[in-house]
Design a protein around this motif. Structure first.
Motif, mmCIF file in Angstrom:
data_model
loop_
_atom_site.group_PDB
_atom_site.id
_atom_site.type_symbol
_atom_site.label_atom_id
_atom_site.label_comp_id
_atom_site.label_asym_id
_atom_site.label_seq_id
_atom_site.Cartn_x
_atom_site.Cartn_y
_atom_site.Cartn_z
ATOM 1 N N PRO A 40 16.583 110.296 64.331
ATOM 2 C CA PRO A 40 15.513 109.305 64.436
ATOM 3 C C PRO A 40 15.159 108.785 63.050
ATOM 4 O O PRO A 40 15.357 109.470 62.049
ATOM 5 N N SER A 41 14.666 107.560 63.011
ATOM 6 C CA SER A 41 14.250 107.037 61.717
ATOM 7 C C SER A 41 13.049 107.848 61.226
ATOM 8 O O SER A 41 12.354 108.484 62.016
ATOM 9 N N PRO A 42 12.816 107.859 59.920
ATOM 10 C CA PRO A 42 11.733 108.681 59.384
ATOM 11 C C PRO A 42 10.384 108.323 59.992
ATOM 12 O O PRO A 42 10.117 107.173 60.336
ATOM 13 N N ARG A 43 9.582 109.326 60.110
ATOM 14 C CA ARG A 43 8.244 109.135 60.655
ATOM 15 C C ARG A 43 7.392 108.370 59.656
ATOM 16 O O ARG A 43 7.423 108.633 58.458
ATOM 17 N N LYS A 44 6.610 107.411 60.181
ATOM 18 C CA LYS A 44 5.695 106.655 59.342
ATOM 19 C C LYS A 44 4.431 107.486 59.126
ATOM 20 O O LYS A 44 3.998 108.221 60.015
ATOM 21 N N ALA A 45 3.848 107.334 57.956
ATOM 22 C CA ALA A 45 2.691 108.157 57.586
ATOM 23 C C ALA A 45 1.547 108.035 58.580
ATOM 24 O O ALA A 45 0.870 109.023 58.869
ATOM 25 N N GLU A 46 1.327 106.845 59.132
ATOM 26 C CA GLU A 46 0.171 106.629 60.000
ATOM 27 C C GLU A 46 0.445 106.934 61.475
ATOM 28 O O GLU A 46 -0.441 106.850 62.310
ATOM 29 N N GLU A 47 1.675 107.306 61.828
ATOM 30 C CA GLU A 47 2.029 107.530 63.223
ATOM 31 C C GLU A 47 1.497 108.842 63.757
ATOM 32 O O GLU A 47 1.603 109.880 63.110
ATOM 33 N N THR A 48 0.990 108.806 64.986
ATOM 34 C CA THR A 48 0.614 110.033 65.678
ATOM 35 C C THR A 48 1.879 110.641 66.285
ATOM 36 O O THR A 48 2.935 109.984 66.334
ATOM 37 N N ASP A 49 1.764 111.849 66.802
ATOM 38 C CA ASP A 49 2.903 112.469 67.480
ATOM 39 C C ASP A 49 3.393 111.598 68.634
ATOM 40 O O ASP A 49 4.590 111.387 68.805
ATOM 41 N N ALA A 50 2.448 111.093 69.425
ATOM 42 C CA ALA A 50 2.808 110.280 70.588
ATOM 43 C C ALA A 50 3.496 108.982 70.162
ATOM 44 O O ALA A 50 4.481 108.568 70.776
ATOM 45 N N GLU A 51 2.999 108.338 69.131
ATOM 46 C CA GLU A 51 3.599 107.092 68.650
ATOM 47 C C GLU A 51 5.004 107.333 68.116
ATOM 48 O O GLU A 51 5.928 106.567 68.389
ATOM 49 N N TYR A 52 5.154 108.410 67.357
ATOM 50 C CA TYR A 52 6.466 108.735 66.791
ATOM 51 C C TYR A 52 7.466 109.058 67.903
ATOM 52 O O TYR A 52 8.601 108.572 67.907
ATOM 53 N N SER A 53 7.020 109.840 68.876
ATOM 54 C CA SER A 53 7.892 110.202 69.987
ATOM 55 C C SER A 53 8.304 108.958 70.773
ATOM 56 O O SER A 53 9.470 108.798 71.140
ATOM 57 N N ALA A 54 7.342 108.056 71.028
ATOM 58 C CA ALA A 54 7.639 106.823 71.771
ATOM 59 C C ALA A 54 8.623 105.948 71.001
ATOM 60 O O ALA A 54 9.565 105.393 71.580
ATOM 61 N N ARG A 55 8.434 105.828 69.687
ATOM 62 C CA ARG A 55 9.340 105.006 68.877
ATOM 63 C C ARG A 55 10.739 105.627 68.847
ATOM 64 O O ARG A 55 11.748 104.926 68.979
ATOM 65 N N ALA A 56 10.807 106.949 68.696
ATOM 66 C CA ALA A 56 12.110 107.628 68.688
ATOM 67 C C ALA A 56 12.818 107.431 70.024
ATOM 68 O O ALA A 56 14.028 107.184 70.068
ATOM 69 N N HIS A 57 12.065 107.500 71.118
ATOM 70 C CA HIS A 57 12.649 107.298 72.451
ATOM 71 C C HIS A 57 13.174 105.864 72.592
ATOM 72 O O HIS A 57 14.282 105.646 73.097
ATOM 73 N N THR A 58 12.402 104.892 72.132
ATOM 74 C CA THR A 58 12.816 103.486 72.198
ATOM 75 C C THR A 58 14.078 103.245 71.376
ATOM 76 O O THR A 58 15.016 102.585 71.825
ATOM 77 N N GLU A 59 14.128 103.801 70.170
ATOM 78 C CA GLU A 59 15.305 103.644 69.308
ATOM 79 C C GLU A 59 16.532 104.287 69.944
ATOM 80 O O GLU A 59 17.624 103.725 69.925
ATOM 81 N N PHE A 60 16.345 105.474 70.527
ATOM 82 C CA PHE A 60 17.463 106.172 71.137
ATOM 83 C C PHE A 60 17.962 105.420 72.372
ATOM 84 O O PHE A 60 19.172 105.290 72.593
ATOM 85 N N SER A 61 17.037 104.893 73.174
ATOM 86 C CA SER A 61 17.426 104.100 74.347
ATOM 87 C C SER A 61 18.209 102.863 73.933
ATOM 88 O O SER A 61 19.218 102.513 74.561
ATOM 89 N N ALA A 62 17.771 102.202 72.873
ATOM 90 C CA ALA A 62 18.480 101.023 72.369
ATOM 91 C C ALA A 62 19.877 101.406 71.889
ATOM 92 O O ALA A 62 20.854 100.670 72.118
ATOM 93 N N TYR A 63 19.998 102.545 71.229
ATOM 94 C CA TYR A 63 21.300 103.040 70.775
ATOM 95 C C TYR A 63 22.237 103.266 71.967
ATOM 96 O O TYR A 63 23.399 102.834 71.963
ATOM 97 N N LEU A 64 21.730 103.919 73.029
ATOM 98 C CA LEU A 64 22.563 104.189 74.200
ATOM 99 C C LEU A 64 22.983 102.899 74.903
ATOM 100 O O LEU A 64 24.123 102.776 75.352
ATOM 101 N N LEU A 65 22.078 101.936 74.991
ATOM 102 C CA LEU A 65 22.427 100.657 75.621
ATOM 103 C C LEU A 65 23.500 99.923 74.825
ATOM 104 O O LEU A 65 24.428 99.341 75.403
ATOM 105 N N GLU A 66 23.396 99.948 73.504
ATOM 106 C CA GLU A 66 24.411 99.288 72.674
ATOM 107 C C GLU A 66 25.759 99.995 72.812
ATOM 108 O O GLU A 66 26.802 99.349 72.892
ATOM 109 N N ARG A 67 25.751 101.327 72.855
ATOM 110 C CA ARG A 67 27.004 102.066 73.061
ATOM 111 C C ARG A 67 27.612 101.735 74.415
ATOM 112 O O ARG A 67 28.830 101.587 74.553
ATOM 113 N N ALA A 68 26.751 101.601 75.445
ATOM 114 C CA ALA A 68 27.240 101.238 76.779
ATOM 115 C C ALA A 68 27.884 99.860 76.741
ATOM 116 O O ALA A 68 28.967 99.653 77.296
ATOM 117 N N ARG A 69 27.237 98.899 76.088
ATOM 118 C CA ARG A 69 27.782 97.546 75.997
ATOM 119 C C ARG A 69 29.128 97.554 75.288
ATOM 120 O O ARG A 69 30.087 96.925 75.723
#
Length: 195
Positions: A40-69
């Protein structure tokens, strides 16, 4: 960095392995060759656990979709024929003692490119690796009645068995030609062949 902040980051990082596991179960054949995911990309200083987890999930989902394509584009270009097929049977099989493996039987219904087979085809999970089950594509997890895209006459180089098929569920395709074919079929399903 204080201890509380450090603990928060570790808490967010604990969620990352569960995202990887979910992705590998859902899309294993797409990423089977590598089984290595970008961190996952580095955590931003102002991010909460929930925000960081959501961003990591979004990035990972985008990665999987691009690999599928990318995988679908590669197989579409390499396949001798590509067609839509309906899953008419789905059953549990055993692969290396695993009882979560599946086999599906598909009825070819419309050509996207190349020749449409006149006979039903079978796709299945074929081997258990350190990354999980691998086989003829993620559509092996599909249910009776679902539509799939079959790439026929390909060489699945990432697996030891060299299967000539790779099958994805039509509802999850990413490649533009396949999306267009899927949309046409949904608009005119009465044109289905070989019923």
């Amino acid at each position: 960095m204080d201890i509380a902040e450090n603990r928060g980051e570790a808490g967010g990082m604990k969620r990352w392995p569960s995202l990887l596991l979910a992705g590998s179960i859902m899309c294993f054949p797409i990423v089977a060759e590598a089984c290595i995911y970008p961190p996952p990309s580095p955590r931003k200083a102002e991010e909460t656990d929930a925000e960081y987890s959501a961003r990591a999930h979004t990035e990972f989902s985008a990665y999987l979709l691009e690999r599928a394509r990318q995988t679908e584009t590669s197989y579409f270009e390499a396949a001798k024929s590509t067609y839509l097929a309906r899953i008419v049977r789905s059953e549990e099989i055993s692969v290396a003692g695993s009882r979560v493996a599946r086999r599906i039987v598909l009825l070819p219904v419309r050509s996207i490119r190349g020749t449409l087979p006149s006979l039903r085809v079978t796709a299945k999970d074929r081997e258990l690796t350190s990354c999980g089950l691998g086989g003829d594509g993620p559509a092996t997890a599909g249910n009776v009645g679902q539509m799939a895209v079959v790439f026929d006459g390909v060489r699945n180089e990432g697996m030891s068995y060299r299967s000539p098929l790779y099958v994805v569920l039509a509802e999850s395709v990413q490649e533009p030609h396949l999306l267009a074919a899927w949309d046409r079929w949904k608009a005119h399903p009465s044109e289905v062949l070989n019923q």
